[in-house]
Design a protein around this motif. Structure first.
Motif, PDB file in Angstrom:
ATOM      1  N   ALA A   1       0.836  -1.207   0.000  1.00 27.40           N
ATOM      2  CA  ALA A   1       0.000   0.000   0.000  1.00 27.40           C
ATOM      3  C   ALA A   1       0.871   1.259   0.000  1.00 27.40           C
ATOM      4  O   ALA A   1       1.901   1.326   0.675  1.00 27.40           O
ATOM      5  CB  ALA A   1      -0.900  -0.005   1.226  1.00 27.40           C
ATOM      6  N   ILE A   2       0.464   2.243  -0.806  1.00 26.40           N
ATOM      7  CA  ILE A   2       1.141   3.540  -0.817  1.00 26.40           C
ATOM      8  C   ILE A   2       0.115   4.585  -0.385  1.00 26.40           C
ATOM      9  O   ILE A   2      -0.882   4.805  -1.070  1.00 26.40           O
ATOM     10  CB  ILE A   2       1.722   3.838  -2.217  1.00 26.40           C
ATOM     11  CG1 ILE A   2       2.836   2.826  -2.531  1.00 26.40           C
ATOM     12  CG2 ILE A   2       2.270   5.251  -2.295  1.00 26.40           C
ATOM     13  CD1 ILE A   2       3.231   2.737  -3.980  1.00 26.40           C
ATOM     14  N   ASP A   3       0.347   5.169   0.774  1.00 20.51           N
ATOM     15  CA  ASP A   3      -0.616   6.055   1.408  1.00 20.51           C
ATOM     16  C   ASP A   3      -0.661   7.429   0.708  1.00 20.51           C
ATOM     17  O   ASP A   3       0.265   8.232   0.830  1.00 20.51           O
ATOM     18  CB  ASP A   3      -0.216   6.222   2.881  1.00 20.51           C
ATOM     19  CG  ASP A   3      -1.228   7.056   3.640  1.00 20.51           C
ATOM     20  OD1 ASP A   3      -2.271   7.397   3.056  1.00 20.51           O
ATOM     21  OD2 ASP A   3      -0.951   7.369   4.815  1.00 20.51           O
ATOM     22  N   GLU A   4      -1.766   7.680  -0.001  1.00 23.54           N
ATOM     23  CA  GLU A   4      -1.887   8.947  -0.736  1.00 23.54           C
ATOM     24  C   GLU A   4      -2.033  10.139   0.203  1.00 23.54           C
ATOM     25  O   GLU A   4      -1.738  11.278  -0.174  1.00 23.54           O
ATOM     26  CB  GLU A   4      -3.103   8.902  -1.673  1.00 23.54           C
ATOM     27  CG  GLU A   4      -2.909   7.980  -2.844  1.00 23.54           C
ATOM     28  CD  GLU A   4      -4.172   7.868  -3.695  1.00 23.54           C
ATOM     29  OE1 GLU A   4      -5.013   8.772  -3.643  1.00 23.54           O
ATOM     30  OE2 GLU A   4      -4.298   6.848  -4.412  1.00 23.54           O
ATOM     31  N   GLU A   5      -2.513   9.886   1.411  1.00 23.24           N
ATOM     32  CA  GLU A   5      -2.766  10.966   2.372  1.00 23.24           C
ATOM     33  C   GLU A   5      -1.517  11.789   2.662  1.00 23.24           C
ATOM     34  O   GLU A   5      -1.605  12.974   2.970  1.00 23.24           O
ATOM     35  CB  GLU A   5      -3.282  10.377   3.699  1.00 23.24           C
ATOM     36  CG  GLU A   5      -4.645   9.734   3.602  1.00 23.24           C
ATOM     37  CD  GLU A   5      -5.752  10.766   3.395  1.00 23.24           C
ATOM     38  OE1 GLU A   5      -5.770  11.746   4.151  1.00 23.24           O
ATOM     39  OE2 GLU A   5      -6.559  10.597   2.473  1.00 23.24           O
ATOM     40  N   MET A   6      -0.366  11.135   2.596  1.00 17.03           N
ATOM     41  CA  MET A   6       0.861  11.847   2.954  1.00 17.03           C
ATOM     42  C   MET A   6       1.606  12.391   1.722  1.00 17.03           C
ATOM     43  O   MET A   6       2.701  12.928   1.827  1.00 17.03           O
ATOM     44  CB  MET A   6       1.782  10.946   3.769  1.00 17.03           C
ATOM     45  CG  MET A   6       2.197   9.689   3.014  1.00 17.03           C
ATOM     46  SD  MET A   6       3.576   8.814   3.779  1.00 17.03           S
ATOM     47  CE  MET A   6       4.849  10.039   3.740  1.00 17.03           C
ATOM     48  N   LEU A   7       0.975  12.271   0.535  1.00 18.42           N
ATOM     49  CA  LEU A   7       1.660  12.711  -0.685  1.00 18.42           C
ATOM     50  C   LEU A   7       1.214  14.106  -1.125  1.00 18.42           C
ATOM     51  O   LEU A   7       0.103  14.550  -0.823  1.00 18.42           O
ATOM     52  CB  LEU A   7       1.416  11.705  -1.814  1.00 18.42           C
ATOM     53  CG  LEU A   7       1.922  10.281  -1.574  1.00 18.42           C
ATOM     54  CD1 LEU A   7       1.777   9.446  -2.843  1.00 18.42           C
ATOM     55  CD2 LEU A   7       3.365  10.260  -1.081  1.00 18.42           C
ATOM     56  N   LEU A   8       2.114  14.754  -1.856  1.00 15.57           N
ATOM     57  CA  LEU A   8       1.845  16.084  -2.391  1.00 15.57           C
ATOM     58  C   LEU A   8       0.800  16.029  -3.496  1.00 15.57           C
ATOM     59  O   LEU A   8       0.727  15.052  -4.244  1.00 15.57           O
ATOM     60  CB  LEU A   8       3.119  16.663  -3.018  1.00 15.57           C
ATOM     61  CG  LEU A   8       4.218  17.171  -2.106  1.00 15.57           C
ATOM     62  CD1 LEU A   8       5.484  17.402  -2.921  1.00 15.57           C
ATOM     63  CD2 LEU A   8       3.767  18.462  -1.435  1.00 15.57           C
ATOM     64  N   SER A   9       0.024  17.094  -3.579  1.00 19.23           N
ATOM     65  CA  SER A   9      -0.910  17.247  -4.677  1.00 19.23           C
ATOM     66  C   SER A   9      -0.779  18.698  -5.147  1.00 19.23           C
ATOM     67  O   SER A   9      -0.930  19.615  -4.352  1.00 19.23           O
ATOM     68  CB  SER A   9      -2.324  16.974  -4.154  1.00 19.23           C
ATOM     69  OG  SER A   9      -3.169  16.662  -5.219  1.00 19.23           O
ATOM     70  N   ASP A  10      -0.441  18.897  -6.410  1.00 22.54           N
ATOM     71  CA  ASP A  10      -0.299  20.274  -6.898  1.00 22.54           C
ATOM     72  C   ASP A  10      -0.666  20.331  -8.376  1.00 22.54           C
ATOM     73  O   ASP A  10      -1.190  19.354  -8.922  1.00 22.54           O
ATOM     74  CB  ASP A  10       1.124  20.794  -6.640  1.00 22.54           C
ATOM     75  CG  ASP A  10       2.202  19.904  -7.261  1.00 22.54           C
ATOM     76  OD1 ASP A  10       1.898  19.218  -8.254  1.00 22.54           O
ATOM     77  OD2 ASP A  10       3.335  19.897  -6.763  1.00 22.54           O
TER      78      ASP A  10
ATOM     79  N   ALA B   1       1.253   8.656  -6.265  1.00 26.21           N
ATOM     80  CA  ALA B   1       1.318   7.308  -5.670  1.00 26.21           C
ATOM     81  C   ALA B   1       1.631   6.280  -6.767  1.00 26.21           C
ATOM     82  O   ALA B   1       2.440   5.368  -6.579  1.00 26.21           O
ATOM     83  CB  ALA B   1       0.012   6.970  -4.973  1.00 26.21           C
ATOM     84  N   HIS B   2       0.981   6.452  -7.909  1.00 24.98           N
ATOM     85  CA  HIS B   2       1.253   5.571  -9.055  1.00 24.98           C
ATOM     86  C   HIS B   2       2.725   5.670  -9.463  1.00 24.98           C
ATOM     87  O   HIS B   2       3.389   4.653  -9.711  1.00 24.98           O
ATOM     88  CB  HIS B   2       0.340   5.954 -10.221  1.00 24.98           C
ATOM     89  CG  HIS B   2       0.717   5.303 -11.514  1.00 24.98           C
ATOM     90  ND1 HIS B   2       0.403   4.002 -11.815  1.00 24.98           N
ATOM     91  CD2 HIS B   2       1.433   5.773 -12.571  1.00 24.98           C
ATOM     92  CE1 HIS B   2       0.886   3.703 -13.014  1.00 24.98           C
ATOM     93  NE2 HIS B   2       1.519   4.759 -13.488  1.00 24.98           N
TER      94      HIS B   2
END
Lengths: 156, 265
Positions: free
Chosen positions: B231-240, B249-250
């Motif tokens: 699992a790769i947690d999207e919650e902790m990733l940047l979105s811009d 995440a992909h």
């Protein structure tokens, strides 16, 4: 204010300048060497590429005071009298330009690329010019020009 | 650019004393980030202390480590035969930063002290478990990178070099933003004394991080297949504007796959 001295195109120059003056501003406005262009002014386009001690640099991202005591070469300094530098001649012969705005930077970057690797491939040229953007998108002829220029530089 | 004063330090000691004496000074390494930031008036300083003449450009084999001076330019690392012999991954990482002119000026010390969340070097330092030497002490990479544009460095501290332990094998693969060449996602996979370490840049909201679950899966089985279901947690990733967290995440999984395949001694 700082007293700045350097060599530009073989000539010693010296001026009192503000510490926050960019090298490109010094070249263009103080020395009136307007062949070095300002394109994006954000270190991306490469229209302002010059050589400092033979190393290519984006002069919009270098302070003039950083070049104290250095040997700076601009597009105005590479021809020998009336004879164009082989890379300039190659850009002319291969029509390696459309509007010409990016050309000084392209030529200065290309010269360093060839000096570092005289036998460079087409791929080396395309990757090596990553920091020079042509808004006319005339890259095809630019690459041809650099190939021709490299050949001429090897012979010279 | 706001008015500022400039001082070219003649030695590390000179830079330290200038830094100690000034109310508000910034260190200038290659300037490839600092000068554009000053130009846009996103930063301001009374005094710029240029480290160009302080030395700090040695690349050496210390026996256990590859030690690279903080003022080594990306171009120096890219073209160093010692780097290519000891840790080729670092040479190819350095050769992929920015463009030729950026690599002619940008430095290792400047890059890590800035700790841009999309910079390449932090991933390599974290994956290899590098040691950062400063004018005051040594700091482990894990403690050095604190958050986005944030490090453990004190105001008066100057990075002098980084020591990299030699991995069994390693690779760094990034998906560069097509305009800026910064890593939209960059992944460094390293096998150190049999331990697998995975460090990710460009994706985390707090900057570079290690992915413990992928490390665990790869320690069991070192293959691209092993991370398929991690699992790769999207919650902790940047979105811009460049990429959403889901796309990042992909990319994390895809760049990790590629790094595993590209791993070399």
């Amino acid at each position: 204010m700082t007293q700045l001295s350097m060599t530009v195109n073989g000539q010693p120059v010296s001026h009192d300048i503000e510490d926050n003056m960019l090298l490109v501003t010094y070249l263009r406005e103080t020395l009136a060497l307007t062949g070095t262009h300002i394109g994006c002014d954000t270190s991306q386009c490469g229209a302002c590429v010059i050589h400092i001690n033979g190393v290519s640099a984006k002069s919009c991202t270098v302070l003039a005071v950083q070049a104290e005591g250095k040997d700076v070469t601009t597009i105005e300094g590479i021809a020998s009298g009336d004879r164009l530098h082989p890379m300039q001649q190659a850009f002319h012969d291969q029509h390696g330009l459309q509007c010409g705005y990016c050309t000084p930077g392209m030529v200065m970057s290309a010269i360093e690329l060839v000096q570092a690797n005289p036998a460079l491939s087409e791929q080396d040229i395309r990757e090596g010019l990553e920091g020079n953007i042509c808004r006319c998108t005339g890259y095809h002829n630019i690459v041809k020009a650099v190939q021709t220029g490299a050949q001429a530089m090897r012979k010279a | 650019m706001y008015a500022t004063q400039y001082h070219k330090a003649i030695s590390l000691d000179d830079a330290r004393s200038q830094l100690a004496a000034a109310d508000d000074a910034k260190l200038l390494a290659g300037g490839m980030t600092l000068i554009p930031t000053l130009k846009q008036r996103l930063a301001q300083t009374d005094l710029l202390i240029d480290l160009a003449d302080t030395g700090l450009t040695l690349i050496e084999d210390t026996g256990s480590h590859l030690k690279i001076g903080a003022m080594c330019r990306h171009y120096d690392v890219e073209t160093s035969t010692l780097v290519a012999t000891m840790i080729p991954m670092l040479g190819s990482l350095a050769g992929g930063i920015g463009d030729r002119q950026v690599r002619n000026y940008g430095t290792l010390g400047g890059s890590i002290a800035n700790n841009d969340p999309s910079a390449c070097y932090p991933a390599a330092l974290m994956a290899l478990g590098a040691n950062i030497h400063t004018s005051e002490r040594d700091i482990a990479a894990e403690d050095f990178f604190v958050g986005m544009f944030e490090t453990d460095l004190d105001e008066q501290e100057i990075v002098t070099a980084v020591s990299f332990p030699k991995p069994d094998k390693a690779a760094y693969v990034k998906f560069p933003n097509p305009a800026s060449r910064y890593a939209m996602v960059g992944v460094c996979v390293a096998v150190m004394d049999g331990d697998v370490r995975v460090a990710i840049t460009g994706a985390g909201q707090d900057g570079v991080f290690r992915h413990n679950d992928m490390e665990a899966a790869l320690s069991e089985q070192f293959s691209a297949m092993a991370i398929e279901t991690v699992a790769i947690d999207e919650e902790m990733l940047l979105s811009d504007i460049h990429a959403g967290a889901d796309y990042r995440a992909h990319l994390v999984r895809e760049m990790t796959r590629r790094a595993i395949t590209a791993c070399q001694p």
